[in-house]
Design a protein around this motif. Structure first.
Motif, PDB file in Angstrom:
ATOM      1  N   GLY A  37       0.825  -1.196   0.000  1.00 59.12           N
ATOM      2  CA  GLY A  37       0.000   0.000   0.000  1.00 59.12           C
ATOM      3  C   GLY A  37       0.867   1.256   0.000  1.00 59.12           C
ATOM      4  N   PRO A  38       1.010   1.917   1.179  1.00 57.48           N
ATOM      5  CA  PRO A  38       0.347   1.631   2.457  1.00 57.48           C
ATOM      6  C   PRO A  38      -1.158   1.808   2.355  1.00 57.48           C
ATOM      7  CG  PRO A  38       1.441   3.762   2.528  1.00 57.48           C
ATOM      8  CD  PRO A  38       1.856   3.131   1.234  1.00 57.48           C
ATOM      9  N   GLY A  39      -1.869   0.945   3.080  1.00 55.69           N
ATOM     10  CA  GLY A  39      -3.321   0.991   3.066  1.00 55.69           C
ATOM     11  C   GLY A  39      -3.973  -0.362   3.016  1.00 55.69           C
ATOM     12  N   GLN A  40      -3.175  -1.402   2.745  1.00 55.13           N
ATOM     13  CA  GLN A  40      -3.739  -2.738   2.576  1.00 55.13           C
ATOM     14  C   GLN A  40      -3.689  -3.516   3.885  1.00 55.13           C
ATOM     15  OE1 GLN A  40      -1.624  -5.384  -0.204  1.00 55.13           O
ATOM     16  NE2 GLN A  40      -3.564  -5.594  -1.258  1.00 55.13           N
ATOM     17  N   PRO A  41      -4.779  -4.196   4.265  1.00 55.24           N
ATOM     18  CA  PRO A  41      -4.740  -5.042   5.455  1.00 55.24           C
ATOM     19  C   PRO A  41      -3.935  -6.309   5.176  1.00 55.24           C
ATOM     20  CG  PRO A  41      -6.821  -5.337   4.327  1.00 55.24           C
ATOM     21  CD  PRO A  41      -6.097  -4.237   3.594  1.00 55.24           C
ATOM     22  N   GLY A  42      -3.664  -7.064   6.219  1.00 54.01           N
ATOM     23  CA  GLY A  42      -2.905  -8.295   6.052  1.00 54.01           C
ATOM     24  C   GLY A  42      -3.724  -9.552   6.188  1.00 54.01           C
ATOM     25  N   VAL A  43      -4.610  -9.590   7.192  1.00 52.46           N
ATOM     26  CA  VAL A  43      -5.307 -10.825   7.537  1.00 52.46           C
ATOM     27  C   VAL A  43      -6.090 -11.417   6.364  1.00 52.46           C
ATOM     28  CG1 VAL A  43      -7.069 -11.829   9.059  1.00 52.46           C
ATOM     29  CG2 VAL A  43      -5.346 -10.251   9.992  1.00 52.46           C
ATOM     30  N   PRO A  44      -6.793 -10.633   5.542  1.00 50.82           N
ATOM     31  CA  PRO A  44      -7.535 -11.244   4.429  1.00 50.82           C
ATOM     32  C   PRO A  44      -6.654 -11.957   3.407  1.00 50.82           C
ATOM     33  CG  PRO A  44      -8.333  -9.022   4.861  1.00 50.82           C
ATOM     34  CD  PRO A  44      -7.076  -9.189   5.641  1.00 50.82           C
ATOM     35  N   PHE A  45      -5.350 -11.689   3.422  1.00 45.83           N
ATOM     36  CA  PHE A  45      -4.467 -12.285   2.432  1.00 45.83           C
ATOM     37  C   PHE A  45      -3.789 -13.563   2.912  1.00 45.83           C
ATOM     38  CE2 PHE A  45      -5.076  -7.987   1.016  1.00 45.83           C
ATOM     39  CZ  PHE A  45      -5.159  -8.119  -0.363  1.00 45.83           C
ATOM     40  N   VAL A  46      -4.120 -14.009   4.116  1.00 46.32           N
ATOM     41  CA  VAL A  46      -3.528 -15.247   4.625  1.00 46.32           C
ATOM     42  C   VAL A  46      -3.756 -16.424   3.673  1.00 46.32           C
ATOM     43  CG1 VAL A  46      -3.676 -16.988   6.454  1.00 46.32           C
ATOM     44  CG2 VAL A  46      -3.479 -14.563   7.048  1.00 46.32           C
ATOM     45  N   PRO A  47      -4.990 -16.664   3.183  1.00 39.57           N
ATOM     46  CA  PRO A  47      -5.173 -17.818   2.287  1.00 39.57           C
ATOM     47  C   PRO A  47      -4.295 -17.761   1.043  1.00 39.57           C
ATOM     48  CG  PRO A  47      -7.305 -16.999   3.053  1.00 39.57           C
ATOM     49  CD  PRO A  47      -6.278 -15.997   3.460  1.00 39.57           C
ATOM     50  N   ARG A  48      -4.128 -16.584   0.465  1.00 36.57           N
ATOM     51  CA  ARG A  48      -3.315 -16.488  -0.744  1.00 36.57           C
ATOM     52  C   ARG A  48      -1.849 -16.778  -0.447  1.00 36.57           C
ATOM     53  NH1 ARG A  48      -3.750 -15.618  -5.790  1.00 36.57           N
ATOM     54  NH2 ARG A  48      -2.131 -14.621  -7.037  1.00 36.57           N
ATOM     55  N   ILE A  49      -1.321 -16.263   0.639  1.00 35.71           N
ATOM     56  CA  ILE A  49       0.083 -16.510   0.967  1.00 35.71           C
ATOM     57  C   ILE A  49       0.293 -17.985   1.285  1.00 35.71           C
ATOM     58  CG2 ILE A  49       1.974 -15.893   2.509  1.00 35.71           C
ATOM     59  CD1 ILE A  49       0.940 -13.719   0.457  1.00 35.71           C
ATOM     60  N   SER A  85     -12.592   2.124  -8.300  1.00 36.11           N
ATOM     61  CA  SER A  85     -12.683   0.665  -8.327  1.00 36.11           C
ATOM     62  C   SER A  85     -13.532   0.113  -7.192  1.00 36.11           C
ATOM     63  CB  SER A  85     -11.280   0.057  -8.288  1.00 36.11           C
ATOM     64  OG  SER A  85     -10.535   0.606  -7.222  1.00 36.11           O
ATOM     65  N   GLY A  86     -14.068   0.976  -6.358  1.00 36.44           N
ATOM     66  CA  GLY A  86     -15.056   0.555  -5.376  1.00 36.44           C
ATOM     67  C   GLY A  86     -14.527  -0.053  -4.103  1.00 36.44           C
ATOM     68  N   GLU A  87     -13.203   0.045  -3.838  1.00 32.16           N
ATOM     69  CA  GLU A  87     -12.713  -0.499  -2.576  1.00 32.16           C
ATOM     70  C   GLU A  87     -13.276   0.276  -1.388  1.00 32.16           C
ATOM     71  OE1 GLU A  87      -8.791  -0.741  -5.117  1.00 32.16           O
ATOM     72  OE2 GLU A  87     -10.335   0.773  -4.785  1.00 32.16           O
ATOM     73  N   THR A  88     -13.620  -0.432  -0.350  1.00 32.47           N
ATOM     74  CA  THR A  88     -13.950   0.214   0.910  1.00 32.47           C
ATOM     75  C   THR A  88     -12.651   0.525   1.653  1.00 32.47           C
ATOM     76  OG1 THR A  88     -14.031  -1.823   2.196  1.00 32.47           O
ATOM     77  CG2 THR A  88     -16.044  -1.186   1.008  1.00 32.47           C
ATOM     78  N   PRO A  89     -12.690   1.409   2.654  1.00 31.39           N
ATOM     79  CA  PRO A  89     -11.471   1.652   3.436  1.00 31.39           C
ATOM     80  C   PRO A  89     -10.915   0.390   4.076  1.00 31.39           C
ATOM     81  CG  PRO A  89     -13.075   3.377   3.833  1.00 31.39           C
ATOM     82  CD  PRO A  89     -13.779   2.334   3.013  1.00 31.39           C
ATOM     83  N   ALA A  90     -11.797  -0.555   4.451  1.00 35.52           N
ATOM     84  CA  ALA A  90     -11.302  -1.804   5.033  1.00 35.52           C
ATOM     85  C   ALA A  90     -10.561  -2.648   4.008  1.00 35.52           C
ATOM     86  CB  ALA A  90     -12.462  -2.598   5.638  1.00 35.52           C
ATOM     87  N   ASP A  91     -10.930  -2.508   2.722  1.00 33.50           N
ATOM     88  CA  ASP A  91     -10.217  -3.209   1.659  1.00 33.50           C
ATOM     89  C   ASP A  91      -8.872  -2.556   1.383  1.00 33.50           C
ATOM     90  OD1 ASP A  91     -12.390  -4.937   1.220  1.00 33.50           O
ATOM     91  OD2 ASP A  91     -13.310  -3.521  -0.202  1.00 33.50           O
ATOM     92  N   PHE A  92      -8.904  -1.244   1.308  1.00 32.73           N
ATOM     93  CA  PHE A  92      -7.699  -0.455   1.069  1.00 32.73           C
ATOM     94  C   PHE A  92      -8.003   0.975   1.494  1.00 32.73           C
ATOM     95  CE2 PHE A  92      -4.593   2.149  -0.866  1.00 32.73           C
ATOM     96  CZ  PHE A  92      -3.469   1.357  -1.035  1.00 32.73           C
ATOM     97  N   SER A  93      -7.261   1.482   2.443  1.00 34.84           N
ATOM     98  CA  SER A  93      -7.531   2.817   2.965  1.00 34.84           C
ATOM     99  C   SER A  93      -6.691   3.858   2.230  1.00 34.84           C
ATOM    100  CB  SER A  93      -7.233   2.880   4.466  1.00 34.84           C
ATOM    101  OG  SER A  93      -7.282   4.222   4.915  1.00 34.84           O
ATOM    102  N   SER A  94      -7.354   4.662   1.389  1.00 37.71           N
ATOM    103  CA  SER A  94      -6.634   5.745   0.713  1.00 37.71           C
ATOM    104  C   SER A  94      -6.199   6.813   1.710  1.00 37.71           C
ATOM    105  CB  SER A  94      -7.505   6.357  -0.374  1.00 37.71           C
ATOM    106  OG  SER A  94      -8.695   6.895   0.174  1.00 37.71           O
ATOM    107  N   GLY A  95      -6.920   6.962   2.828  1.00 38.65           N
ATOM    108  CA  GLY A  95      -6.524   7.914   3.853  1.00 38.65           C
ATOM    109  C   GLY A  95      -5.227   7.527   4.536  1.00 38.65           C
ATOM    110  N   LEU A  96      -5.095   6.248   4.870  1.00 36.85           N
ATOM    111  CA  LEU A  96      -3.854   5.758   5.453  1.00 36.85           C
ATOM    112  C   LEU A  96      -2.724   5.873   4.441  1.00 36.85           C
ATOM    113  CD1 LEU A  96      -1.819   3.052   5.790  1.00 36.85           C
ATOM    114  CD2 LEU A  96      -2.273   4.525   7.739  1.00 36.85           C
TER     115      LEU A  96
END
Length: 473
Positions: free
Chosen positions: A106-118, A330-341
């Motif tokens: 990101g910065p702005g991307q969470p980590g936990v949702p990406f556990v399955p992909r990693i 692209s419709g991301e919510t802040p929880a998906d990717f925070s442009s503010g962060l």
């Protein structure tokens, strides 16, 4: 510097936009930041060691344990408040190779949702490691929500926001905007290590995660066994004008053309188009996202090479539709990717033509214009140097109010074994950035992956294989 969520949704938007106009079918050799002050308790004494609380299965991942790490908003104690950061843990504490901390971008991307992909991409390595991922401060459940900025740019680095959206975001944060630097995240990660009760761990970072991982390794070298930096961001906070990416685009386009036997020079076509139409930022954004989702530029459903060639010949319809579609929300919510962060961290951490984040807003535009005029046109061809100053990273931070800077100081060397991964088609974090880091750090091994774009472990089998081989040495 972002990862994949915006790129994937942008592709769908682009296909729709292109169809509407009848096209063919077819997201520092430097050193650590200034250390954040030690946390203090409410009575002014040293804070107790952090712990993880609220252990539970992660949402949609029943075999993964989620827990909460509570950290102070302001580690000096001057501003009260805490943040509850979600962390995910997979595997046993006594894994043969210890713990692997994987940091997203990101910065702005969470980590936990990406556990399955990693887990899917690094199975052999994770049979030997315990995997830990975290939603860094300002992401996921603590996501900074700036509605106007989120709507305008989503997870893009290169789409330029309006000054109004940027200042509204900063004003909504107030003085709290000072507490989302990489230095704050590095301190959070050290709290996480202590909470896990591990003396040291291996750290793997992607895109902006490489900057965070390196800053952690600079500050806590004795705590890092090995370091993987995938799609490397300059470790001194430089690179904000994207000169290397702009210039590298000619090679990416010409390589794709040679492979596809296109019969023309797409770099010359691009040069003609952006000088005629003044759309360099939009075309650059298109190529950056394409280098993530389609690094070989060979998807016939949105043939960028043909669209460039047609536009150079006078038919602008397909290229204009692609530029518009890739720049759209692209419709991301802040929880998906925070442009503010994303804004708060980049504006604090980066090295700007006007100085650091504490520089007054007045005078920044003049400093940026001077820096742009110093760029050699040949270094950014087929683009114009004005594209460097017009793209999203500097345009976001020009109006961002003076804030607490994160100042990486030059001179430190990464002392642990380091693997650098770079895709030769990546325009988000170009291979030149990884080469510069490799030259500055003797223990760094650079692997350039032919035909690969951004986030090589996630998108390239060769990238995942190189990472696993390094992790299992």
């Amino acid at each position: 510097m972002t990862l994949l969520s915006r790129a994937c949704t942008a592709m769908a938007a682009v296909l729709t936009a292109a169809a509407c106009v009848g096209s063919s079918p077819g997201s520092a050799a430097g050193a650590p930041p200034v250390p954040a002050p030690t946390a203090v308790s409410s009575d002014g004494g040293p804070a107790v060691a952090p712990g993880l609380t609220g252990h539970r299965p992660c949402p949609g991942q029943p075999d993964v344990t989620c827990a909460d790490l509570t950290v102070p908003l302001d580690r000096s104690g001057a501003v009260p408040g805490t943040l509850k950061l979600q962390a995910a843990v997979v595997g046993d504490a006594d894994a043969p190779r210890g713990t692997l901390l994987f940091l997203t971008g990101g910065p702005g991307q969470p980590g936990v949702p990406f556990v399955p992909r990693i887990r899917a991409r690094l199975p052999e390595a994770l049979a030997q490691y315990r995997l830990v991922m975290i939603d860094q401060r300002g992401t996921g459940g603590t996501a900074i929500d700036c509605p106007a900025l989120q709507k305008e740019v989503g997870g893009s680095d290169t789409v330029a926001p309006t000054a109004a959206a940027v200042t509204a975001c900063a004003e909504s944060l107030g003085r709290n905007r000072n507490f989302y630097t990489t230095a704050d995240t590095v301190a959070d990660l050290e709290d996480l290590r202590r909470a896990l009760r591990v003396p040291s761990w291996t750290v793997d970072g992607v895109s902006y995660g490489t900057f965070t991982a390196a800053q952690y390794a600079f500050q806590h070298p004795q705590r890092v066994r090995r370091l993987v930096l995938d799609s490397v961001v300059p470790l001194d906070g430089a690179g904000v004008l994207y000169e290397d990416s702009l210039g590298h685009s000619a090679q990416v386009l010409r390589t794709a053309c040679r492979e596809q036997r296109c019969g023309f020079d797409p770099a010359r076509d691009l040069a003609k188009v952006v000088r005629r139409d003044g759309n360099g930022v939009g075309v650059f954004n298109l190529l950056v996202i394409a280098s993530i989702i389609d690094p070989k530029l060979d998807n016939p459903r949105y043939d960028i090479l043909d669209a460039l060639h047609a536009s150079a010949g006078g038919d602008r319809s397909r290229l204009d539709a692609l530029v518009t579609g890739f720049a759209g929300s692209s419709g991301e919510t802040p929880a998906d990717f925070s442009s503010g962060l994303h804004a708060a961290t980049l504006c604090a951490d980066s090295r700007w033509p006007w100085g650091d984040a504490s520089a007054p807003v007045e005078g920044r535009e003049r400093a940026l214009k001077r820096a742009v005029q110093r760029i050699r046109p040949a270094d950014v061809w087929p683009f114009q140097r004005e594209t460097a100053g017009g793209q999203g990273i500097p345009r976001t931070c020009l109006p961002w109010p003076a804030s607490r800077p994160n100042r990486p100081a030059p001179g430190d060397t990464l002392t642990m074994p380091v693997l650098l991964l770079a895709g030769d088609r990546d325009l988000s974090t170009p291979v030149e950035w990884a080469s510069q880091v490799a030259a500055a750090h003797p223990k760094a091994e650079l692997v350039v992956l032919e035909g690969a774009g951004h986030s090589t472990q996630s998108r390239s089998d060769a990238g995942a294989r190189a990472a696993q081989e390094f992790l299992l040495r």
